[in-house]
Motif scaffolding. Structure first.
Motif, PDB file in Angstrom:
ATOM      1  N   THR A 116      25.995  28.176 -17.539  1.00  0.00           N
ATOM      2  CA  THR A 116      26.787  28.693 -18.660  1.00  0.00           C
ATOM      3  C   THR A 116      27.739  29.813 -18.262  1.00  0.00           C
ATOM      4  N   PRO A 117      27.295  30.889 -17.591  1.00  0.00           N
ATOM      5  CA  PRO A 117      28.262  31.930 -17.218  1.00  0.00           C
ATOM      6  C   PRO A 117      29.333  31.446 -16.257  1.00  0.00           C
ATOM      7  N   VAL A 118      28.949  30.572 -15.322  1.00  0.00           N
ATOM      8  CA  VAL A 118      29.942  30.032 -14.388  1.00  0.00           C
ATOM      9  C   VAL A 118      30.966  29.179 -15.125  1.00  0.00           C
ATOM     10  N   SER A 119      30.506  28.363 -16.045  1.00  0.00           N
ATOM     11  CA  SER A 119      31.416  27.489 -16.795  1.00  0.00           C
ATOM     12  C   SER A 119      32.351  28.287 -17.689  1.00  0.00           C
ATOM     13  N   LEU A 120      31.837  29.326 -18.339  1.00  0.00           N
ATOM     14  CA  LEU A 120      32.695  30.172 -19.170  1.00  0.00           C
ATOM     15  C   LEU A 120      33.743  30.888 -18.333  1.00  0.00           C
ATOM     16  N   GLY A 121      33.330  31.385 -17.166  1.00  0.00           N
ATOM     17  CA  GLY A 121      34.306  32.029 -16.286  1.00  0.00           C
ATOM     18  C   GLY A 121      35.394  31.075 -15.835  1.00  0.00           C
TER      19      GLY A 121
END
Length: 340
Positions: A116-121
């Motif tokens: 999730t954090p990687v995809s949002l970034g």
């Protein structure tokens, strides 16, 4: 007074030379014939599309009916205890699916937590910061991750990821956080931790691409209003983009969770395939899809095949519900303004 009518030769000549033609009737008749032909083709195409749509629904119904019929013996024999017990013994024909349900849920949640954090970034960078040319190239490379076959991820996980985790990452985490039950125990390399990383890589394209579409649906005026009030670029992204996109982001994450729950080959190759419930993320485990892939082809009894079919039915139902909820959240953000 002479009322006798005298024919005019000139008028008769013109009448015979230029006969009266009902041009209006011809003009109406020709388009009517063409319209009938066009309407016939349109109706045929419409019925074809309807048949395709109904066939998808019919296919889902047939899959559900087949799984339910195959799982009916274990449903009658074990009832709800099939989903709440941990014994899986093909010799005695006693089956409990709780360990594989536990492995499916934990590995999927772990993958979502990593992705999730990687995809949002990635979505924020491509949509808000990157130049158009760079965004096109990087976006294409990220989407290429979804085109890599699952078995290739599994091979990479066995020969590259698992040895690296066993020799470097897991000892580093265990030496510093070994007092936590999540990070205790021997270092296998394969296990829940490796499966979570593989799933994170595989669901990142799904979450990032949906988040990009959600961010594009946010009006440009909201971004300009934040900047006009003196906000920084980060404040613009956090307030105008991320805060307004919460339902869509939740939908993207849930949709990625549905993708992770159904993954089979890559997880089967790196999770270790041990049917037990252990708190440590380093320990081997098993998922619903991996137990079906490992045992269905070699199932020697009807009860075992029925138990595997019930696991498949459970996974199928959970995946349908999760995808429906995710589509609803994404639709709430991307729907046109004023629509109900």
């Amino acid at each position: 007074m002479n009322l006798e009518w005298t024919p005019n030769p000139q008028i008769e000549l013109n009448t015979w030379a230029h006969p009266v033609v009902d041009k209006k009737a011809e003009t109406v008749a020709a388009p009517t014939q063409r319209l009938r032909e066009v309407h016939y083709a349109d109706r045929l195409f419409l019925w074809f599309l309807r048949a395709m749509g109904i066939s998808v629904v019919l296919l889902l119904f047939l899959i559900t009916a087949y799984l339910f019929q195959s799982a009916l013996p274990t449903i009658r024999q074990f009832g709800t205890s099939f989903l709440t017990t941990s014994v899986w013994d093909p010799v005695k024909d006693v089956y409990g699916a709780l360990p594989v349900i536990f492995g499916t849920v934990v590995s999927s949640l772990l993958g979502i937590a990593f992705a999730t954090p990687v995809s949002l970034g990635i979505a924020l960078f491509l949509n808000e910061l990157a130049p158009r040319r760079v965004g096109t190239i990087v976006g294409f490379l990220v989407e290429m991750l979804a085109a890599i076959p699952s078995v290739v991820y599994g091979l990479w996980g066995i020969f590259v990821l698992a040895p690296w985790l066993q020799s470097t990452v897991e000892p580093l985490i265990g030496n510093n956080l070994g007092f936590i039950p999540l990070f205790e125990g021997p270092y296998y390399g394969v296990g829940m931790f490796a499966a979570g990383i593989i799933l994170a890589i595989m669901v990142t394209p799904t979450i990032s691409s949906i988040c990009r579409e959600v961010f594009r649906a946010i009006p440009r005026s909201q971004r300009e209003a934040t900047l006009a009030l003196g906000g920084t670029r980060w404040e613009m992204m956090s307030l105008s983009v991320l805060k307004s996109s919460k339902p869509g982001i939740i939908g993207a994450v849930i949709l990625g969770l549905g993708r992770a729950l159904g993954e089979t080959m890559a997880v089967t190759m790196v999770i270790g395939n041990r049917s037990e419930i252990v708190a440590s993320l380093f320990a081997p485990s098993q998922t619903m899809s991996s137990v079906i892939a490992n045992q269905y082809a070699e199932a020697s009894s009807d009860v075992l095949r029925s138990a595997l079919a019930e696991i498949g039915l459970t996974l199928f139902a959970v995946t349908l519900v999760i995808n429906g909820v995710a589509r609803f959240f994404v639709w709430r953000v991307t729907k046109p303004k004023g629509s109900r």
